[in-house]
Write a protein that holds these residues in place. Sequence first.
Motif, PDB file in Angstrom:
ATOM      1  N   ARG A   3      -1.416   2.148   0.830  1.00  9.95           N
ATOM      2  CA  ARG A   3      -1.500   2.070   2.290  1.00  9.95           C
ATOM      3  C   ARG A   3      -2.925   1.863   2.779  1.00  9.95           C
ATOM      4  O   ARG A   3      -3.148   1.128   3.757  1.00  9.95           O
ATOM      5  CB  ARG A   3      -0.920   3.366   2.875  1.00  9.95           C
ATOM      6  CG  ARG A   3      -0.558   3.270   4.341  1.00  9.95           C
ATOM      7  CD  ARG A   3       0.463   4.336   4.697  1.00  9.95           C
ATOM      8  NE  ARG A   3      -0.017   5.690   4.508  1.00  9.95           N
ATOM      9  CZ  ARG A   3       0.702   6.685   3.976  1.00  9.95           C
ATOM     10  NH1 ARG A   3       1.922   6.448   3.541  1.00  9.95           N
ATOM     11  NH2 ARG A   3       0.208   7.896   3.860  1.00  9.95           N
ATOM     12  N   TYR A   4      -3.900   2.442   2.117  1.00 12.69           N
ATOM     13  CA  TYR A   4      -5.259   2.436   2.636  1.00 12.69           C
ATOM     14  C   TYR A   4      -6.239   1.586   1.833  1.00 12.69           C
ATOM     15  O   TYR A   4      -7.302   1.233   2.348  1.00 12.69           O
ATOM     16  CB  TYR A   4      -5.783   3.869   2.752  1.00 12.69           C
ATOM     17  CG  TYR A   4      -4.947   4.691   3.694  1.00 12.69           C
ATOM     18  CD1 TYR A   4      -4.850   4.351   5.035  1.00 12.69           C
ATOM     19  CD2 TYR A   4      -4.230   5.787   3.247  1.00 12.69           C
ATOM     20  CE1 TYR A   4      -4.055   5.084   5.909  1.00 12.69           C
ATOM     21  CE2 TYR A   4      -3.441   6.532   4.106  1.00 12.69           C
ATOM     22  CZ  TYR A   4      -3.362   6.175   5.439  1.00 12.69           C
ATOM     23  OH  TYR A   4      -2.573   6.905   6.299  1.00 12.69           O
ATOM     24  N   LEU A   5      -5.923   1.238   0.598  1.00  9.40           N
ATOM     25  CA  LEU A   5      -6.787   0.337  -0.158  1.00  9.40           C
ATOM     26  C   LEU A   5      -6.244  -1.085  -0.181  1.00  9.40           C
ATOM     27  O   LEU A   5      -6.883  -1.983  -0.735  1.00  9.40           O
ATOM     28  CB  LEU A   5      -6.967   0.843  -1.596  1.00  9.40           C
ATOM     29  CG  LEU A   5      -7.715   2.169  -1.727  1.00  9.40           C
ATOM     30  CD1 LEU A   5      -7.893   2.542  -3.196  1.00  9.40           C
ATOM     31  CD2 LEU A   5      -9.085   2.097  -1.050  1.00  9.40           C
ATOM     32  N   HIS A   6      -5.086  -1.269   0.422  1.00  8.70           N
ATOM     33  CA  HIS A   6      -4.477  -2.593   0.468  1.00  8.70           C
ATOM     34  C   HIS A   6      -3.860  -2.809   1.840  1.00  8.70           C
ATOM     35  O   HIS A   6      -3.542  -1.853   2.554  1.00  8.70           O
ATOM     36  CB  HIS A   6      -3.398  -2.747  -0.610  1.00  8.70           C
ATOM     37  CG  HIS A   6      -3.909  -2.550  -2.004  1.00  8.70           C
ATOM     38  ND1 HIS A   6      -4.408  -3.566  -2.765  1.00  8.70           N
ATOM     39  CD2 HIS A   6      -4.014  -1.425  -2.755  1.00  8.70           C
ATOM     40  CE1 HIS A   6      -4.795  -3.092  -3.937  1.00  8.70           C
ATOM     41  NE2 HIS A   6      -4.565  -1.791  -3.958  1.00  8.70           N
ATOM     42  N   ASP A   7      -3.681  -4.076   2.203  1.00 11.35           N
ATOM     43  CA  ASP A   7      -2.912  -4.435   3.382  1.00 11.35           C
ATOM     44  C   ASP A   7      -1.478  -4.712   2.953  1.00 11.35           C
ATOM     45  O   ASP A   7      -1.240  -5.396   1.957  1.00 11.35           O
ATOM     46  CB  ASP A   7      -3.496  -5.683   4.052  1.00 11.35           C
ATOM     47  CG  ASP A   7      -4.810  -5.388   4.743  1.00 11.35           C
ATOM     48  OD1 ASP A   7      -4.960  -4.282   5.283  1.00 11.35           O
ATOM     49  OD2 ASP A   7      -5.692  -6.269   4.734  1.00 11.35           O
ATOM     50  N   ALA A  63       6.990  -6.542  -2.900  1.00 10.57           N
ATOM     51  CA  ALA A  63       6.232  -6.329  -1.673  1.00 10.57           C
ATOM     52  C   ALA A  63       5.930  -4.853  -1.519  1.00 10.57           C
ATOM     53  O   ALA A  63       6.542  -4.000  -2.169  1.00 10.57           O
ATOM     54  CB  ALA A  63       7.011  -6.849  -0.458  1.00 10.57           C
ATOM     55  N   VAL A  64       4.968  -4.562  -0.665  1.00  9.77           N
ATOM     56  CA  VAL A  64       4.640  -3.183  -0.306  1.00  9.77           C
ATOM     57  C   VAL A  64       4.707  -3.081   1.209  1.00  9.77           C
ATOM     58  O   VAL A  64       4.106  -3.901   1.916  1.00  9.77           O
ATOM     59  CB  VAL A  64       3.240  -2.784  -0.803  1.00  9.77           C
ATOM     60  CG1 VAL A  64       2.904  -1.360  -0.360  1.00  9.77           C
ATOM     61  CG2 VAL A  64       3.145  -2.900  -2.314  1.00  9.77           C
ATOM     62  N   ASP A  65       5.472  -2.107   1.732  1.00 13.27           N
ATOM     63  CA  ASP A  65       5.559  -1.978   3.182  1.00 13.27           C
ATOM     64  C   ASP A  65       4.416  -1.136   3.723  1.00 13.27           C
ATOM     65  O   ASP A  65       3.565  -0.635   2.968  1.00 13.27           O
ATOM     66  CB  ASP A  65       6.934  -1.453   3.610  1.00 13.27           C
ATOM     67  CG  ASP A  65       7.163   0.009   3.244  1.00 13.27           C
ATOM     68  OD1 ASP A  65       6.197   0.733   2.953  1.00 13.27           O
ATOM     69  OD2 ASP A  65       8.343   0.430   3.255  1.00 13.27           O
ATOM     70  N   GLY A  66       4.362  -0.989   5.039  1.00  7.05           N
ATOM     71  CA  GLY A  66       3.243  -0.292   5.679  1.00  7.05           C
ATOM     72  C   GLY A  66       3.196   1.191   5.439  1.00  7.05           C
ATOM     73  O   GLY A  66       2.200   1.844   5.782  1.00  7.05           O
ATOM     74  N   THR A  67       4.246   1.782   4.840  1.00 10.30           N
ATOM     75  CA  THR A  67       4.215   3.195   4.485  1.00 10.30           C
ATOM     76  C   THR A  67       3.707   3.414   3.066  1.00 10.30           C
ATOM     77  O   THR A  67       3.551   4.553   2.632  1.00 10.30           O
ATOM     78  CB  THR A  67       5.618   3.818   4.610  1.00 10.30           C
ATOM     79  OG1 THR A  67       6.440   3.375   3.522  1.00 10.30           O
ATOM     80  CG2 THR A  67       6.268   3.442   5.927  1.00 10.30           C
ATOM     81  N   GLY A  68       3.483   2.304   2.337  1.00  6.36           N
ATOM     82  CA  GLY A  68       3.068   2.406   0.943  1.00  6.36           C
ATOM     83  C   GLY A  68       4.219   2.361  -0.035  1.00  6.36           C
ATOM     84  O   GLY A  68       4.021   2.536  -1.238  1.00  6.36           O
ATOM     85  N   GLN A  73       4.550  -2.641  14.205  1.00  6.56           N
ATOM     86  CA  GLN A  73       4.818  -1.423  13.428  1.00  6.56           C
ATOM     87  C   GLN A  73       3.520  -0.652  13.171  1.00  6.56           C
ATOM     88  O   GLN A  73       2.468  -1.239  12.917  1.00  6.56           O
ATOM     89  CB  GLN A  73       5.481  -1.793  12.097  1.00  6.56           C
ATOM     90  CG  GLN A  73       6.820  -2.485  12.281  1.00  6.56           C
ATOM     91  CD  GLN A  73       7.393  -2.987  10.968  1.00  6.56           C
ATOM     92  OE1 GLN A  73       8.414  -2.504  10.505  1.00  6.56           O
ATOM     93  NE2 GLN A  73       6.732  -3.961  10.370  1.00  6.56           N
ATOM     94  N   GLN A  74       3.616   0.669  13.235  1.00  8.91           N
ATOM     95  CA  GLN A  74       2.459   1.536  13.050  1.00  8.91           C
ATOM     96  C   GLN A  74       2.605   2.334  11.760  1.00  8.91           C
ATOM     97  O   GLN A  74       3.676   2.906  11.501  1.00  8.91           O
ATOM     98  CB  GLN A  74       2.310   2.492  14.232  1.00  8.91           C
ATOM     99  CG  GLN A  74       2.054   1.790  15.552  1.00  8.91           C
ATOM    100  CD  GLN A  74       0.758   1.010  15.550  1.00  8.91           C
ATOM    101  OE1 GLN A  74      -0.263   1.474  15.021  1.00  8.91           O
ATOM    102  NE2 GLN A  74       0.776  -0.177  16.132  1.00  8.91           N
ATOM    103  N   PRO A  75       1.554   2.415  10.938  1.00  9.62           N
ATOM    104  CA  PRO A  75       1.643   3.183   9.693  1.00  9.62           C
ATOM    105  C   PRO A  75       1.739   4.673   9.968  1.00  9.62           C
ATOM    106  O   PRO A  75       1.336   5.151  11.036  1.00  9.62           O
ATOM    107  CB  PRO A  75       0.330   2.836   8.978  1.00  9.62           C
ATOM    108  CG  PRO A  75      -0.606   2.449  10.069  1.00  9.62           C
ATOM    109  CD  PRO A  75       0.235   1.780  11.118  1.00  9.62           C
ATOM    110  N   PRO A  76       2.271   5.431   9.022  1.00 11.79           N
ATOM    111  CA  PRO A  76       2.386   6.886   9.210  1.00 11.79           C
ATOM    112  C   PRO A  76       1.031   7.569   9.108  1.00 11.79           C
ATOM    113  O   PRO A  76       0.009   6.933   8.836  1.00 11.79           O
ATOM    114  CB  PRO A  76       3.311   7.301   8.059  1.00 11.79           C
ATOM    115  CG  PRO A  76       3.112   6.258   7.011  1.00 11.79           C
ATOM    116  CD  PRO A  76       2.851   4.984   7.741  1.00 11.79           C
ATOM    117  N   ALA A  77       1.031   8.870   9.315  1.00 11.38           N
ATOM    118  CA  ALA A  77      -0.205   9.654   9.245  1.00 11.38           C
ATOM    119  C   ALA A  77      -0.789   9.621   7.839  1.00 11.38           C
ATOM    120  O   ALA A  77      -0.110   9.310   6.855  1.00 11.38           O
ATOM    121  CB  ALA A  77       0.073  11.092   9.670  1.00 11.38           C
TER     122      ALA A  77
END
Length: 381
Positions: free
Chosen positions: A36-40, A73-78, A157-161
Amino acid sequence: MTGPLRPVFHEGQVLAAADLAATVEHARGAAARHARYLHDWGIADGLGLTTQPRTDPATNARYVEVRVSPGFAVDGTGRELVVPEAVVLRESDFEAVNGADQPTTEPYPVFLSAVDRTPAQSTRVDSCGATAGQSRVEESYQVLFGRLGDERLAADQQPPAAGSAPADPPVRWLVLLGYVRWTAGHFAGVEAKARGVAPRYAGVRADTVTARSGALTLRTSPAAAKGQPAVVLSGEDPPSLVFGLYQGNGSVSPLMTVAANGNLSIQGSFSGRISVGSTLVTSGTATDGMLLPLPSGITPEQVAGGQVVLHVQLTPRIPPLPAPSALYSPVEATVDSDRRVRCRVRLFDPAATPAVVTEQPGAVDFLVLAAVAAADGGGGK
């Protein structure tokens, strides 16, 4: 709020199902935060929409069968989305969402989303022969059809905490795969982009990118294809930065090279914005009524807007004289605000009978200097 909890164990501890589940969840959470944080988020490989021609046996009409190719694929939650084999899109699923729409040539979006499923024979039998509960969860996927315009939902879409694990259903994250066209009850084709929105592909977030081979290459496609651009940063002797195009053998033909000493070499011409205070020059010969040219790189809009100031020098040329005794005198040698030359010359031959004074168009040698004006507030009045 506490941080992630890592399970620890000790000798003689009785391990409950919750302890083992916590071990798995800790690893899942770490992997999800990394993704989630080292990749888009986005498509990492495959997952394209492909077509196969088909014929409707009832109407003999031609249409296409649409498939999603295998991929990852990887979604926005990782969370990872793995499609191990090609999937045929069902027309009944499309009609359930968009079947009531009026006929249109606009393409409809197709999404991929995560879903948990219970695999066959996933229950465990305890020592007494009783069913003890589910022991496996399939991290699967589902292909969804959207309505016209729903492709913009993916961008909102917004990523989680930060501390959240990968989202499990019913939380849904949409990964856009592409678009399908629909005509007369069948798929008619696919599109990679519609209404300015295309599938999103996975990327990397980094402030430093290093290469172990001594050369770092950037290109626009996974494979090196002839004619495609590439940027090569080389640490070999001598170091260089090269922009060029791939040749058939996979090497890069340089179009622009920056050497270690700062020298710039280019294969084509150079053009661009000129800096404040610089001066460009052009010269030549013009006759009466001609427009003076601007120096290369200067546009009429820059002159009209005041970004460039022109300085023009005209020198009248001596025209061919009708006789050795004839005299020449310039009458006018000017240029107006449109850069149009006005040049008139007067000829007089005192030896001629009768002596007549005549005027005719003339020619001038010109020098045009274009100076780039300083911006307002640049430090002087």
